[in-house]
Design an enzyme around this catalytic site. Structure first.
Site, PDB file in Angstrom:
ATOM      1  N   HIS A   1      44.328  34.904  49.920  1.00 22.82           N
ATOM      2  CA  HIS A   1      44.009  34.617  48.520  1.00 22.82           C
ATOM      3  C   HIS A   1      44.526  33.207  48.237  1.00 22.82           C
ATOM      4  O   HIS A   1      45.526  32.781  48.809  1.00 22.82           O
ATOM      5  CB  HIS A   1      44.748  35.642  47.650  1.00 22.82           C
ATOM      6  CG  HIS A   1      44.411  35.598  46.195  1.00 22.82           C
ATOM      7  ND1 HIS A   1      44.928  34.649  45.350  1.00 22.82           N
ATOM      8  CD2 HIS A   1      43.620  36.381  45.432  1.00 22.82           C
ATOM      9  CE1 HIS A   1      44.472  34.858  44.125  1.00 22.82           C
ATOM     10  NE2 HIS A   1      43.669  35.905  44.140  1.00 22.82           N
TER      11      HIS A   1
ATOM     12  N   ASP B   1      52.561  38.218  51.152  1.00 21.12           N
ATOM     13  CA  ASP B   1      51.874  38.438  49.891  1.00 21.12           C
ATOM     14  C   ASP B   1      51.558  39.940  49.813  1.00 21.12           C
ATOM     15  O   ASP B   1      50.643  40.422  50.480  1.00 21.12           O
ATOM     16  CB  ASP B   1      50.595  37.590  49.876  1.00 21.12           C
ATOM     17  CG  ASP B   1      49.744  37.868  48.652  1.00 21.12           C
ATOM     18  OD1 ASP B   1      50.116  38.729  47.834  1.00 21.12           O
ATOM     19  OD2 ASP B   1      48.693  37.212  48.517  1.00 21.12           O
TER      20      ASP B   1
ATOM     21  N   GLN C   1      48.286  42.970  47.007  1.00 19.51           N
ATOM     22  CA  GLN C   1      47.202  43.938  47.174  1.00 19.51           C
ATOM     23  C   GLN C   1      47.679  45.185  47.930  1.00 19.51           C
ATOM     24  O   GLN C   1      46.990  46.197  47.948  1.00 19.51           O
ATOM     25  CB  GLN C   1      46.069  43.250  47.933  1.00 19.51           C
ATOM     26  CG  GLN C   1      44.678  43.705  47.587  1.00 19.51           C
ATOM     27  CD  GLN C   1      44.300  43.570  46.137  1.00 19.51           C
ATOM     28  OE1 GLN C   1      44.135  44.575  45.441  1.00 19.51           O
ATOM     29  NE2 GLN C   1      44.157  42.363  45.645  1.00 19.51           N
TER      30      GLN C   1
ATOM     31  N   LYS D   1      48.287  44.905  39.028  1.00 20.97           N
ATOM     32  CA  LYS D   1      47.425  45.519  40.042  1.00 20.97           C
ATOM     33  C   LYS D   1      47.888  46.925  40.392  1.00 20.97           C
ATOM     34  O   LYS D   1      47.248  47.625  41.159  1.00 20.97           O
ATOM     35  CB  LYS D   1      47.409  44.668  41.311  1.00 20.97           C
ATOM     36  CG  LYS D   1      46.700  43.336  41.112  1.00 20.97           C
ATOM     37  CD  LYS D   1      46.540  42.606  42.408  1.00 20.97           C
ATOM     38  CE  LYS D   1      46.155  41.162  42.208  1.00 20.97           C
ATOM     39  NZ  LYS D   1      44.774  40.960  41.781  1.00 20.97           N
TER      40      LYS D   1
ATOM     41  N   CYS E   1      38.731  34.312  44.985  1.00 19.64           N
ATOM     42  CA  CYS E   1      39.859  33.403  45.238  1.00 19.64           C
ATOM     43  C   CYS E   1      40.148  33.306  46.729  1.00 19.64           C
ATOM     44  O   CYS E   1      41.314  33.239  47.155  1.00 19.64           O
ATOM     45  CB  CYS E   1      41.125  33.836  44.490  1.00 19.64           C
ATOM     46  SG  CYS E   1      40.945  33.751  42.719  1.00 19.64           S
TER      47      CYS E   1
HETATM   48  C1  LIG Z   1      46.033  39.303  47.908  1.00 17.90           C
HETATM   49  C2  LIG Z   1      46.351  38.697  46.581  1.00 17.90           C
HETATM   50  N1  LIG Z   1      47.355  37.834  46.503  1.00 17.90           N
HETATM   51  C3  LIG Z   1      47.716  37.257  45.339  1.00 17.90           C
HETATM   52  C4  LIG Z   1      47.029  37.542  44.192  1.00 17.90           C
HETATM   53  C5  LIG Z   1      47.450  36.872  42.934  1.00 17.90           C
HETATM   54  O1  LIG Z   1      47.860  37.808  41.994  1.00 17.90           O
HETATM   55  P1  LIG Z   1      48.139  37.325  40.516  1.00 17.90           P
HETATM   56  O2  LIG Z   1      46.854  36.731  40.019  1.00 17.90           O
HETATM   57  O3  LIG Z   1      48.507  38.559  39.791  1.00 17.90           O
HETATM   58  O4  LIG Z   1      49.229  36.332  40.578  1.00 17.90           O
HETATM   59  C6  LIG Z   1      45.955  38.419  44.224  1.00 17.90           C
HETATM   60  C7  LIG Z   1      45.151  38.697  43.019  1.00 17.90           C
HETATM   61  O5  LIG Z   1      43.972  38.955  43.091  1.00 17.90           O
HETATM   62  C8  LIG Z   1      45.625  39.028  45.446  1.00 17.90           C
HETATM   63  O6  LIG Z   1      44.613  39.897  45.536  1.00 17.90           O
END
Ligand SMILES: Cc1ncc(COP(=O)(O)O)c(C=O)c1O
Length: 422
Positions: free
Chosen positions: A137, A215, A218, A241, A380
């Protein structure tokens, strides 16, 4: 040939999560959209909220609200207790060794930026290597690209196999280049649903003398996480999420690393003392929590964790695997469909696809008329889209409240989309 949903269900009935019953906890499903029941297949973007979580936030505002950590009066102490209880719930959820290692922030993006700025900016040297993957992402890609660029370090991307899984065959060659300082990967891909096994990658990173940043945005909603078992150095999650509110996320990091780091944001609350010529930093986790905390949001996150744990993360994960298998099977019957990503047993409840010759935005817009909410775009993940050779995909994503009828509604909707473009 596609199958009925119950033919997929391998798990015994008594051990299973009852998504139909759980939907009653989510007020959003009381509405109809375009005269149809809502098939909400966009939980990877953000999850819906259970009453229990909403009530916990409301209760906090109605009975315990004041600014935390500063007041000496009972109400402020009550608010502080509620925030610190949420921190303890988050610690236990991640199996972190200490509450001092749990930092409340706005979201996973902020958590990853914190590590990039407060560790990367101070520790990277020209010529060092930062390793990410083609699956990331942007939140776990752009901060590393930016900070590496600022420090004259290089960004390297681990490639993917044709199934969208990490190809680790080049690790030895990469190690031979030396100077690997940071390895940052997601645990679950928000685009393809790929579940990355970190078993080999984490020890490899540590052998190189690198830190490992995970990260978990998800993964945390869908599977039991244990930072000690994962062996990573930092892990980022987002409350929204995982049935929690927007505006709160958490970073977990190892004490010895956090202690050696400079702050990310400065200002109120994060200090020990401030003089005209010098400021000293507060203790962990406060050093990284400048300004007023996301108090009610953290309370909501704590309540969301209670909710998820009462259901059981193992049941949630099994439910999503079943839904992913069912969706892959049912979607495969739609003419002209391309499905991306690994087989169902190696992915979370996320399915990306394209319909031949029909732009994903058109697909999503027409599906909306059938009450089906999916996401269309690059999710993204532009480096991944580039790898797949597409500008965008459609993405259906599932959660504990997703029922197979919603997947059926999606498949019927896709036939309707095909008719429009016939
Ligand atoms: C794998 C992953 N990492 C990071 C993020 C970023 O999350 P946030 O927008 O809540 O900071 C997302 C959000 O879609 C995600 O799916």
């Amino acid at each position: 040939m596609s199958h009925r949903y119950d033919e997929f269900v391998a798990v015994k009935a008594d051990a299973k999560l009852n998504a139909h019953a759980l939907r009653a906890d989510f007020p959003i499903f009381e509405q109809e959209f375009h005269g149809k029941p809502l098939a909400f297949l966009d939980s990877a973007a953000s999850s819906q909220k259970p009453r229990q979580m909403l009530e916990a936030m409301n209760h906090f505002y109605e009975t315990s609200y004041a600014n935390v950590h500063r007041g000496v009066y009972e109400l402020a102490e009550r608010a502080t207790e509620a925030l610190e209880h949420a921190r303890e719930r988050t610690r236990a959820f991640l199996n972190a060794p200490s509450v001092r290692e749990v930092i409340f922030l706005r979201n996973a993006t902020e958590a990853l930026n914190l590590v990039a700025y407060a560790w990367g900016l101070w520790n990277l040297e020209p010529g060092d290597i930062v390793v990410v993957t083609e699956l990331e992402h942007h939140s776990n890609f752009v901060p590393w690209q930016f900070i590496a660029g600022k420090r004259g370090a290089e960004l390297r991307l681990l490639p993917l196999t044709e199934h969208g899984e990490l190809d680790l065959s080049g690790l030895d060659a990469l190690a031979a280049e030396g100077n690997i300082k940071i390895v940052a990967t997601t645990l679950v891909s928000n685009s393809l649903g790929t579940i990355n096994s970190l078993d080999r990658l984490v020890p490899w990173a540590h052998e190189q003398g690198a830190i490992f940043v995970c990260d978990g945005a998800q993964a945390a909603p869908h599977m039991k996480l244990d930072v000690q078992a994962l062996g990573v150095d930092f892990l980022a999650v987002s409350g929204h999420k995982m049935c929690g509110p927007s505006g709160v996320g958490a970073l977990w990091g190892k004490t010895e690393l956090l202690q050696r780091m400079e702050p990310f944001l400065t200002g109120g609350h994060m200090i020990s003392s401030v003089r005209a010529d010098r400021t000293t930093w507060g203790e962990l986790p406060h050093k990284f929590e400048a300004g007023t905390a996301p108090m009610a949001e953290a309370v909501g996150l704590g309540a969301a964790i209670d909710y998820l744990e009462a259901i059981g993360l193992d049941k949630i994960e099994a439910h999503e695997h079943e839904l992913a298998a069912y969706a892959l099977d049912r979607l495969a019957e739609v003419p002209g469909i391309t499905l991306y990503g690994p087989p169902a047993d190696r992915r979370a409840g996320i399915v990306s696809f394209n319909l031949d010759g029909i732009h994903p935005h058109d697909v999503a817009q027409i599906l909306d008329l059938s009450g089906v909410a999916i996401r269309a775009g690059h999710h993204c993940c532009q480096p991944l889209m580039h790898k797949l050779g597409v500008a965008a995909t459609n993405r259906a994503s599932f959660y504990l409240y997703t029922v197979p009828e919603e997947i059926d509604q999606l498949v019927e909707g896709l036939y309707a989309v095909r008719k429009v473009f016939a």
